[in-house]
Design an enzyme around this catalytic site. Structure first.
Site, PDB file in Angstrom:
ATOM      1  N   HIS A  57     -41.943 -10.671 -36.370  1.00  0.00           N
ATOM      2  CA  HIS A  57     -42.288 -11.557 -34.995  1.00  0.00           C
ATOM      3  C   HIS A  57     -42.873 -10.620 -33.803  1.00  0.00           C
ATOM      4  O   HIS A  57     -43.885 -10.916 -33.516  1.00  0.00           O
ATOM      5  CB  HIS A  57     -40.617 -11.885 -34.536  1.00  0.00           C
ATOM      6  N   GLU A  58     -42.503  -9.498 -34.025  1.00  0.00           N
ATOM      7  CA  GLU A  58     -42.952  -8.487 -32.755  1.00  0.00           C
ATOM      8  C   GLU A  58     -44.457  -8.007 -33.121  1.00  0.00           C
ATOM      9  O   GLU A  58     -45.371  -7.996 -32.276  1.00  0.00           O
ATOM     10  CB  GLU A  58     -42.085  -7.491 -32.363  1.00  0.00           C
TER      11      GLU A  58
ATOM     12  N   HIS B 125     -46.785 -10.871 -32.085  1.00  0.00           N
ATOM     13  CA  HIS B 125     -47.096 -10.805 -30.827  1.00  0.00           C
ATOM     14  C   HIS B 125     -48.112  -9.870 -30.357  1.00  0.00           C
ATOM     15  O   HIS B 125     -49.185 -10.303 -29.477  1.00  0.00           O
ATOM     16  CB  HIS B 125     -45.740 -10.295 -29.835  1.00  0.00           C
TER      17      HIS B 125
ATOM     18  N   GLN C 127     -45.478  -9.862 -23.717  1.00  0.00           N
ATOM     19  CA  GLN C 127     -44.379 -10.620 -23.222  1.00  0.00           C
ATOM     20  C   GLN C 127     -44.156 -10.238 -21.690  1.00  0.00           C
ATOM     21  O   GLN C 127     -43.316 -10.720 -21.142  1.00  0.00           O
ATOM     22  CB  GLN C 127     -43.287 -10.670 -23.848  1.00  0.00           C
TER      23      GLN C 127
ATOM     24  N   CYS D  57     -37.914 -17.098 -29.302  1.00  0.00           N
ATOM     25  CA  CYS D  57     -38.624 -16.100 -28.676  1.00  0.00           C
ATOM     26  C   CYS D  57     -38.642 -16.258 -27.131  1.00  0.00           C
ATOM     27  O   CYS D  57     -38.232 -17.317 -26.561  1.00  0.00           O
ATOM     28  CB  CYS D  57     -40.048 -16.196 -28.912  1.00  0.00           C
ATOM     29  N   LEU D  58     -38.260 -15.099 -26.428  1.00  0.00           N
ATOM     30  CA  LEU D  58     -38.071 -15.084 -24.869  1.00  0.00           C
ATOM     31  C   LEU D  58     -39.035 -15.543 -24.452  1.00  0.00           C
ATOM     32  O   LEU D  58     -38.866 -16.080 -23.217  1.00  0.00           O
ATOM     33  CB  LEU D  58     -37.838 -13.603 -24.478  1.00  0.00           C
TER      34      LEU D  58
ATOM     35  N   GLY E 109     -36.088  -8.044 -29.294  1.00  0.00           N
ATOM     36  CA  GLY E 109     -37.265  -7.460 -29.570  1.00  0.00           C
ATOM     37  C   GLY E 109     -38.046  -7.905 -28.387  1.00  0.00           C
ATOM     38  O   GLY E 109     -37.905  -9.043 -27.715  1.00  0.00           O
TER      39      GLY E 109
HETATM   40 NI    NI Z   1     -41.183 -13.206 -29.202  1.00  0.00          NI
END
Ligand code: NI
Length: 163
Positions: free
Chosen positions: A130-131, A134, A51, A88-89, A46
């Site tokens: 999670h997304e 963000h 991000q 998370c990236l 995701g």
């Molecule tokens: Ni993330």
């Protein structure tokens, strides 16, 4: 299509509440393609607009068989509980166990501006939440107790130095 640079903790944009997506045009379609390309390149499941440095309520995901674009996402229902590893990236994929509801229902708009609802369970429900977080300026580490949050951040910083 282009791979965008992934913003990382503690960049400010990650802590901002995103602005609503208002234009559902070709530019948005290209942005979504870029987000997918960036997500796959980073081997993520995701990716949300903050991000890649954009203060926008938008994410893409391809997780556990659920592939979708969500603009202006909201979690409208949750049920049950799960506790498993999440990463998370934007935090170097350093994992930590996060408690979340087991099921979640998402309401969002697709790249054409059409509203839809989607339900998911387990890993994909986790990605919905999670997304969407963000888009609200929240990271998964914000769900952790202080000590565990610090541990993730410390490890992330260390791993970044080694790279
Ligand atoms: Ni993330």
């Amino acid at each position: 299509m282009a791979i965008r640079k992934i913003t990382e903790y503690p960049e400010e944009v990650l802590a901002k509440v995103g602005k609503p997506v208002e234009k559902f045009d070709d530019e948005l379609a290209v942005l979504c393609e870029d987000m997918y390309e960036t997500m796959y390149d980073a081997e993520g499941v995701g990716l949300a607009a903050p991000q890649i440095g954009l203060n926008l309520r938008l994410f893409v995901m391809d997780c556990d068989g659920v592939k979708l674009i969500a603009a202006n996402p909201e979690i409208i229902e949750t049920e049950g509980e799960q506790a498993s590893h999440e990463g998370c990236l934007s935090v170097g994929k350093v994992p930590a166990v996060v408690k979340r509801p087991m099921k979640a229902k998402l309401r969002a708009q697709n790249e054409k501006g059409e509203w839809f609802e989607a339900e998911a369970e387990g890993y994909a429900a986790r990605a919905f939440m999670h997304e969407t977080d963000h888009c609200d300026g929240k990271l998964f580490i914000d769900h952790l107790p202080k000590m565990r949050r610090e541990m993730v951040i410390t490890r992330f910083k260390k791993e970044k130095r080694w790279k």
